[in-house]
Scaffold this active site. Structure first.
Site, PDB file in Angstrom:
ATOM      1  N   GLU A  35      56.728  77.269  25.241  1.00 34.45           N
ATOM      2  CA  GLU A  35      55.616  76.577  24.588  1.00 34.45           C
ATOM      3  C   GLU A  35      55.807  76.426  23.074  1.00 34.45           C
ATOM      4  O   GLU A  35      55.456  75.389  22.515  1.00 34.45           O
ATOM      5  CB  GLU A  35      54.306  77.314  24.884  1.00 34.45           C
ATOM      6  CG  GLU A  35      53.973  77.440  26.364  1.00 34.45           C
ATOM      7  CD  GLU A  35      53.739  76.118  27.073  1.00 34.45           C
ATOM      8  OE1 GLU A  35      53.650  75.061  26.421  1.00 34.45           O
ATOM      9  OE2 GLU A  35      53.626  76.146  28.316  1.00 34.45           O
ATOM     10  N   GLU A  64      50.175  72.358  23.499  1.00 33.19           N
ATOM     11  CA  GLU A  64      51.243  73.352  23.684  1.00 33.19           C
ATOM     12  C   GLU A  64      50.942  74.639  22.897  1.00 33.19           C
ATOM     13  O   GLU A  64      51.232  75.737  23.361  1.00 33.19           O
ATOM     14  CB  GLU A  64      52.601  72.793  23.275  1.00 33.19           C
ATOM     15  CG  GLU A  64      53.060  71.579  24.075  1.00 33.19           C
ATOM     16  CD  GLU A  64      53.378  71.834  25.541  1.00 33.19           C
ATOM     17  OE1 GLU A  64      53.185  72.959  26.029  1.00 33.19           O
ATOM     18  OE2 GLU A  64      53.819  70.896  26.203  1.00 33.19           O
ATOM     19  N   HIS A  67      48.694  76.547  24.980  1.00 34.91           N
ATOM     20  CA  HIS A  67      49.428  77.196  26.067  1.00 34.91           C
ATOM     21  C   HIS A  67      50.150  78.452  25.558  1.00 34.91           C
ATOM     22  O   HIS A  67      50.228  79.450  26.267  1.00 34.91           O
ATOM     23  CB  HIS A  67      50.434  76.234  26.698  1.00 34.91           C
ATOM     24  CG  HIS A  67      49.778  75.061  27.351  1.00 34.91           C
ATOM     25  ND1 HIS A  67      50.494  73.998  27.844  1.00 34.91           N
ATOM     26  CD2 HIS A  67      48.469  74.773  27.587  1.00 34.91           C
ATOM     27  CE1 HIS A  67      49.661  73.115  28.362  1.00 34.91           C
ATOM     28  NE2 HIS A  67      48.428  73.564  28.214  1.00 34.91           N
ATOM     29  N   GLU A 135      59.522  68.983  29.341  1.00 30.72           N
ATOM     30  CA  GLU A 135      58.354  69.219  30.189  1.00 30.72           C
ATOM     31  C   GLU A 135      58.763  69.553  31.618  1.00 30.72           C
ATOM     32  O   GLU A 135      58.173  70.427  32.257  1.00 30.72           O
ATOM     33  CB  GLU A 135      57.424  68.004  30.168  1.00 30.72           C
ATOM     34  CG  GLU A 135      56.777  67.751  28.824  1.00 30.72           C
ATOM     35  CD  GLU A 135      55.839  68.858  28.385  1.00 30.72           C
ATOM     36  OE1 GLU A 135      55.173  69.479  29.242  1.00 30.72           O
ATOM     37  OE2 GLU A 135      55.754  69.113  27.171  1.00 30.72           O
ATOM     38  N   GLU A 165      52.186  70.660  32.436  1.00 28.46           N
ATOM     39  CA  GLU A 165      53.535  70.162  32.149  1.00 28.46           C
ATOM     40  C   GLU A 165      53.778  68.849  32.880  1.00 28.46           C
ATOM     41  O   GLU A 165      54.395  67.922  32.341  1.00 28.46           O
ATOM     42  CB  GLU A 165      54.600  71.194  32.539  1.00 28.46           C
ATOM     43  CG  GLU A 165      54.454  72.558  31.924  1.00 28.46           C
ATOM     44  CD  GLU A 165      54.487  72.599  30.402  1.00 28.46           C
ATOM     45  OE1 GLU A 165      54.909  71.626  29.769  1.00 28.46           O
ATOM     46  OE2 GLU A 165      54.090  73.638  29.840  1.00 28.46           O
ATOM     47  N   HIS A 168      51.945  66.130  30.988  1.00 33.50           N
ATOM     48  CA  HIS A 168      52.658  65.785  29.745  1.00 33.50           C
ATOM     49  C   HIS A 168      53.882  64.930  30.043  1.00 33.50           C
ATOM     50  O   HIS A 168      54.148  63.941  29.343  1.00 33.50           O
ATOM     51  CB  HIS A 168      53.085  67.045  28.996  1.00 33.50           C
ATOM     52  CG  HIS A 168      51.950  67.873  28.519  1.00 33.50           C
ATOM     53  ND1 HIS A 168      52.125  69.153  28.056  1.00 33.50           N
ATOM     54  CD2 HIS A 168      50.627  67.623  28.428  1.00 33.50           C
ATOM     55  CE1 HIS A 168      50.952  69.650  27.701  1.00 33.50           C
ATOM     56  NE2 HIS A 168      50.026  68.740  27.925  1.00 33.50           N
TER      57      HIS A 168
END
Length: 189
Positions: A35, A64, A67, A135, A165, A168
């Site tokens: 991350e 991110e 995360h 990702e 992910e 993204h």
């Protein structure tokens, strides 16, 4: 630029202390596909990308960081009540000697985070393909982490992260298509 809400993006729960799993989760904290690397990669790339895509990179970079906070919380909860002996058994004795129980950006093998993990080519399409790959690697790592634990509470948080992910990656794919369509368009002045 940011407004910090004092809550996690998604609740983090763990059912039991598990230092082995905490060590494995460090891969997503300070690893090449983790991350921190993703957040910094996207934040940096936004300065060399067309205006239409800057917001996307900023948004995903910000998420991110959220995360990263979730992973840190997981590691903390998995190790907070452990004895020194339990840390040794889990292979965290080297980590403990250097950092005590403080979080430090390393991967699961104990290799410190490095800026060499991130890439910025300056070509928007090349950078976005790099981002898609990042990702997808993170998604795969989350799946493998899910496979490594029987803690259903922890799996829940990891599944949330895995699915983000995927989102993204899809958003970056859309951005590539936007830029590709503009490359072939005739420009009139």
């Amino acid at each position: 630029m940011w407004v910090y809400e004092k809550k996690l993006q998604y609740p983090v729960r763990v059912s039991k202390c598990d230092p082995r799993m905490a060590r494995l989760l460090l891969e997503q904290y300070g690893g090449a596909d983790g991350e921190l690397a993703a957040a910094l990669r996207y934040m940096n790339q936004r300065y060399a990308i067309p205006d239409k895509i800057i917001g996307l990179l900023t948004d995903i970079s910000t998420e991110e960081f959220a995360h990263l906070e979730m992973i840190a919380t997981m590691v903390y909860k998995l190790t907070k009540d452990l004895s020194i002996e339990q840390l040794k058994v889990a292979g965290l004795d080297d980590y403990y000697v250097s950092h005590d129980r403080a979080l430090f950006y390393t991967n699961a093998s104990g290799v410190p985070w490095t800026a060499a993990y991130i890439q910025a080519k300056g070509d928007p399409i090349a950078d976005l393909y790099e981002d898609i790959a990042a990702e997808e690697k993170a998604r795969a790592t989350y799946q493998w982490l899910i496979d490594m634990t029987d803690d259903v509470d922890l799996q829940d948080g990891l599944k949330f992260l895995r699915e983000r992910e995927v989102v993204h990656s899809l958003r970056f794919r859309e951005a590539v298509e936007i830029l590709k369509s503009e490359q072939g368009a005739k420009k009139f002045f």
